[in-house]
Design a protein around this motif. Structure first.
Motif, PDB file in Angstrom:
ATOM      1  N   LYS A 161       0.839  -1.210   0.000  1.00 52.96           N
ATOM      2  CA  LYS A 161       0.000   0.000   0.000  1.00 52.96           C
ATOM      3  C   LYS A 161       0.871   1.255   0.000  1.00 52.96           C
ATOM      4  CE  LYS A 161      -4.073  -2.007   2.143  1.00 52.96           C
ATOM      5  NZ  LYS A 161      -4.969  -1.994   3.303  1.00 52.96           N
ATOM      6  N   GLN A 162       1.970   1.219   0.744  1.00 54.37           N
ATOM      7  CA  GLN A 162       2.887   2.365   0.740  1.00 54.37           C
ATOM      8  C   GLN A 162       3.495   2.565  -0.641  1.00 54.37           C
ATOM      9  OE1 GLN A 162       5.554   1.231   3.907  1.00 54.37           O
ATOM     10  NE2 GLN A 162       4.386   2.365   5.441  1.00 54.37           N
ATOM     11  N   LEU A 163       3.932   1.454  -1.264  1.00 56.64           N
ATOM     12  CA  LEU A 163       4.478   1.544  -2.624  1.00 56.64           C
ATOM     13  C   LEU A 163       3.439   2.105  -3.590  1.00 56.64           C
ATOM     14  CD1 LEU A 163       6.598  -1.662  -3.362  1.00 56.64           C
ATOM     15  CD2 LEU A 163       7.381   0.680  -3.114  1.00 56.64           C
ATOM     16  N   TYR A 164       2.219   1.584  -3.533  1.00 50.68           N
ATOM     17  CA  TYR A 164       1.154   2.035  -4.421  1.00 50.68           C
ATOM     18  C   TYR A 164       0.897   3.529  -4.233  1.00 50.68           C
ATOM     19  CZ  TYR A 164      -3.426   2.719  -6.455  1.00 50.68           C
ATOM     20  OH  TYR A 164      -4.466   3.215  -7.185  1.00 50.68           O
TER      21      TYR A 164
ATOM     22  N   GLY B 214       3.300   9.575  -8.832  1.00 54.76           N
ATOM     23  CA  GLY B 214       4.224   9.791  -9.939  1.00 54.76           C
ATOM     24  C   GLY B 214       5.640   9.279  -9.735  1.00 54.76           C
ATOM     25  N   LEU B 215       5.918   8.666  -8.592  1.00 53.99           N
ATOM     26  CA  LEU B 215       7.264   8.147  -8.370  1.00 53.99           C
ATOM     27  C   LEU B 215       7.415   6.782  -9.041  1.00 53.99           C
ATOM     28  CD1 LEU B 215       7.719   8.978  -4.585  1.00 53.99           C
ATOM     29  CD2 LEU B 215       8.591  10.255  -6.530  1.00 53.99           C
TER      30      LEU B 215
ATOM     31  N   LYS C 259      11.240   2.097  -8.278  1.00 60.39           N
ATOM     32  CA  LYS C 259      12.576   2.126  -7.686  1.00 60.39           C
ATOM     33  C   LYS C 259      12.691   3.220  -6.628  1.00 60.39           C
ATOM     34  CE  LYS C 259      17.436   2.589  -9.053  1.00 60.39           C
ATOM     35  NZ  LYS C 259      18.363   2.672 -10.171  1.00 60.39           N
ATOM     36  N   VAL C 260      12.229   4.420  -6.966  1.00 56.41           N
ATOM     37  CA  VAL C 260      12.301   5.546  -6.020  1.00 56.41           C
ATOM     38  C   VAL C 260      11.359   5.302  -4.848  1.00 56.41           C
ATOM     39  CG1 VAL C 260      11.834   8.013  -5.732  1.00 56.41           C
ATOM     40  CG2 VAL C 260      13.072   7.208  -7.755  1.00 56.41           C
ATOM     41  N   ALA C 261      10.156   4.813  -5.123  1.00 54.33           N
ATOM     42  CA  ALA C 261       9.188   4.552  -4.057  1.00 54.33           C
ATOM     43  C   ALA C 261       9.741   3.525  -3.070  1.00 54.33           C
ATOM     44  CB  ALA C 261       7.876   4.067  -4.661  1.00 54.33           C
ATOM     45  N   LYS C 262      10.350   2.465  -3.590  1.00 53.63           N
ATOM     46  CA  LYS C 262      10.917   1.421  -2.731  1.00 53.63           C
ATOM     47  C   LYS C 262      12.042   1.986  -1.867  1.00 53.63           C
ATOM     48  CE  LYS C 262      12.381  -3.384  -3.086  1.00 53.63           C
ATOM     49  NZ  LYS C 262      12.678  -4.491  -4.000  1.00 53.63           N
TER      50      LYS C 262
END
Length: 121
Positions: A66-69, A75-76, A79-82
């Motif tokens: 959910k955090q990644l989503y 717009g991230l 790779k950046v989100a992780k």
């Protein structure tokens, strides 16, 4: 934890006899960045006194989808989100390292490991 690594984390807190009024809180957290990784977190309290306050917690898991989503929906890239989720997970530990050089080395090592791991997705 990356790749197919394995970790058994036995966090031991000990309150000795005579430590009246002692307070202890322990938190063991393991974040697995690969479906092949395996981690165990075992908080262990050894208490030899009655008049104390002590607690423990443990968590083992993958990155929260959910955090990644949420981050990717803003717009991230994945790779950046992780990387941001992992930095947030480790931020509590990193900010408490009192020596700036050691803290910076830990951040650099983490970034290097994440960069290497990102290429294997």
């Amino acid at each position: 934890m990356l790749d197919s690594s394995t970790l058994i984390f036995n966090g031991v807190g000990k309150i000795i006899h005579g430590a009246h009024g002692a307070k202890a809180q322990q938190e063991n957290r393991v974040l697995m960045l690969s479906p092949k990784a395996h981690g165990d977190a075992n908080p262990i309290l050894l208490i030899d006194e009655n008049d104390v306050v002590a607690g423990h917690a443990a968590s083992v898991g993958q990155i929260n989808k959910k955090q990644l989503y949420y981050l990717m929906s803003r717009g991230l890239s994945k790779k950046v989100a992780k990387r941001l989720v992992v930095r947030g997970f480790l931020g509590v530990v990193l900010r408490d390292i009192p020596v700036a050089d050691v803290r910076e080395q830990m951040v650099e090592m983490m970034e290097r490991k994440l960069s290497n791991e990102q290429g294997t997705e």
